[in-house]
Design a protein around this motif. Sequence first.
Motif, short mmCIF file in Angstrom:
data_model
loop_
_atom_site.label_atom_id
_atom_site.label_comp_id
_atom_site.label_asym_id
_atom_site.label_seq_id
_atom_site.Cartn_x
_atom_site.Cartn_y
_atom_site.Cartn_z
N ASN A 188 -9.36 10.38 10.06
CA ASN A 188 -9.75 8.93 9.98
C ASN A 188 -10.85 7.69 9.39
O ASN A 188 -10.58 6.76 9.62
N ASN A 189 -10.40 8.15 8.25
CA ASN A 189 -11.20 7.43 7.60
C ASN A 189 -10.24 6.47 6.16
O ASN A 189 -10.31 7.01 5.06
N ASN A 190 -8.90 7.52 6.28
CA ASN A 190 -7.64 6.69 5.51
C ASN A 190 -7.28 6.17 5.07
O ASN A 190 -6.40 5.90 4.47
N ILE A 191 -7.49 5.04 5.80
CA ILE A 191 -7.24 3.86 5.59
C ILE A 191 -7.78 3.20 5.33
O ILE A 191 -9.25 2.36 6.41
N ARG A 192 -7.87 2.23 4.06
CA ARG A 192 -8.67 0.96 4.23
C ARG A 192 -8.08 -0.77 4.62
O ARG A 192 -6.57 -0.39 3.39
N TYR A 193 -7.99 -1.69 4.29
CA TYR A 193 -7.03 -2.54 4.68
C TYR A 193 -7.74 -4.17 3.72
O TYR A 193 -9.01 -4.18 3.99
N THR A 194 -6.61 -4.92 3.52
CA THR A 194 -7.15 -6.42 3.36
C THR A 194 -6.01 -7.32 4.03
O THR A 194 -4.94 -7.06 3.52
N THR A 195 -6.82 -8.17 4.75
CA THR A 195 -5.58 -9.68 5.06
C THR A 195 -5.41 -10.47 4.17
O THR A 195 -5.47 -11.11 3.08
N LEU A 240 -11.33 12.94 2.04
CA LEU A 240 -10.99 11.68 1.15
C LEU A 240 -10.98 10.38 1.97
O LEU A 240 -10.45 10.62 2.63
N TYR A 241 -11.58 9.57 0.76
CA TYR A 241 -12.91 8.10 2.25
C TYR A 241 -11.98 7.53 0.93
O TYR A 241 -11.65 7.14 -0.08
N ALA A 242 -11.19 6.19 1.40
CA ALA A 242 -10.67 5.21 1.16
C ALA A 242 -11.22 4.00 1.51
O ALA A 242 -11.75 3.16 2.61
N TYR A 243 -11.99 3.78 0.48
CA TYR A 243 -13.87 3.32 0.54
C TYR A 243 -13.62 1.64 -0.34
O TYR A 243 -13.46 1.00 0.20
N TYR A 244 -12.14 1.17 -1.05
CA TYR A 244 -11.56 -0.18 -1.47
C TYR A 244 -10.75 -0.15 -1.33
O TYR A 244 -10.06 -0.15 -2.16
N VAL A 245 -10.68 -1.54 -1.20
CA VAL A 245 -9.09 -1.63 -1.54
C VAL A 245 -9.12 -3.72 -1.26
O VAL A 245 -10.11 -4.26 -0.66
N LYS A 246 -8.93 -4.54 -2.65
CA LYS A 246 -8.98 -5.99 -2.27
C LYS A 246 -7.64 -6.87 -3.25
O LYS A 246 -6.67 -5.66 -4.46
N SER A 247 -6.94 -7.67 -3.10
CA SER A 247 -6.17 -8.50 -3.77
C SER A 247 -6.53 -9.38 -4.34
O SER A 247 -7.60 -9.68 -4.03
N GLY A 251 6.88 -12.69 -3.39
CA GLY A 251 7.86 -12.53 -5.03
C GLY A 251 7.09 -12.37 -5.63
O GLY A 251 7.28 -12.43 -7.32
N GLN A 252 5.49 -13.23 -5.81
CA GLN A 252 4.22 -13.25 -6.58
C GLN A 252 3.88 -11.18 -6.62
O GLN A 252 3.76 -10.54 -6.03
N THR A 253 3.67 -11.93 -8.04
CA THR A 253 3.14 -9.81 -8.72
C THR A 253 1.56 -10.41 -8.65
O THR A 253 0.46 -11.06 -8.99
N VAL A 254 0.47 -9.21 -7.40
CA VAL A 254 -0.66 -9.17 -7.22
C VAL A 254 -1.03 -7.79 -7.84
O VAL A 254 -0.24 -7.05 -8.07
N THR A 255 -2.22 -7.97 -8.30
CA THR A 255 -3.35 -6.97 -8.34
C THR A 255 -4.17 -6.58 -7.28
O THR A 255 -5.03 -7.18 -6.82
N VAL A 256 -3.98 -5.15 -6.92
CA VAL A 256 -4.80 -4.52 -5.74
C VAL A 256 -5.63 -3.67 -6.70
O VAL A 256 -5.44 -2.41 -7.68
N SER A 257 -7.00 -3.79 -6.34
CA SER A 257 -7.71 -2.58 -7.14
C SER A 257 -8.39 -2.16 -5.83
O SER A 257 -8.03 -2.67 -4.51
N ALA A 267 -15.00 10.04 -7.63
CA ALA A 267 -13.80 9.28 -7.25
C ALA A 267 -13.24 8.79 -8.04
O ALA A 267 -13.07 9.29 -9.35
N ALA A 268 -12.13 7.75 -7.78
CA ALA A 268 -10.86 7.38 -8.72
C ALA A 268 -11.03 6.21 -7.99
O ALA A 268 -11.17 6.01 -7.02
N SER A 269 -10.01 5.04 -9.60
CA SER A 269 -9.76 3.58 -8.40
C SER A 269 -8.94 3.29 -9.62
O SER A 269 -8.76 3.72 -10.85
N GLY A 270 -8.34 2.12 -9.55
CA GLY A 270 -7.41 1.30 -10.37
C GLY A 270 -7.52 0.31 -9.76
O GLY A 270 -7.49 -0.48 -9.43
#
Length: 181
Positions: free
Chosen positions: A144-151, A42-49, A57-63, A109-112
């Motif tokens: 070692n590929n199960n985490i992806r991040y964005t700042t 299982l590979y954490a391929y992509y994450v973005k806010s 307090g703001q609601t953001v959408t995480v892709s 893949a799964a995405s959302g």
Amino acid sequence: STLKTGTYYLNYRVDSSYQVKESDENNNVSYHEIKVVAVPDLYAYYVKSSTSKPSTGQTVTVSWYVLNNWYETSAKSTVRFVLSKDTKYSNDDVKVGEVDVAALAYKKAASGNLKVVIPTTTTGTWQLLMIVDPDDKQFERLENNNIRYTTLTITAVPDIAVTALSVTPSKAKGGTQVTLT
């Protein structure tokens, strides 16, 4: 290795070109049975806010996007989203969301998109981590590929509140001018 689950045989031969004259040339071959169990990856391929500069307090959408990058179907798994001061998943991270992912076949893949609320306790620079299989329930080819991040740079929303109010004069008739301080 790209071997699928199954039984394989490791064959070996000594003196395969018959360089050594022997009393018995028929005992130079043998084999060893090997059982291979393929596992998924299982590979954490992509994450973005939806924004890199949210406010508390703001609601953001995480892709997000997760891929099974190996030959065996995975089990059902979890994807967790946390805010972290670094890029490593740890107990002091702030959980902001979680989704369940169905079993994934090879190269599936799964995405959302997940709506998360930025906590009021998280101002400054934070990493939004996506962690696949955060509780290590799925044995995988690579862990070692199960985490992806964005700042994210998170700012506090001001809270304006009345702390004191006085009216002079304290009693007035209609049409009388008063002073507020």
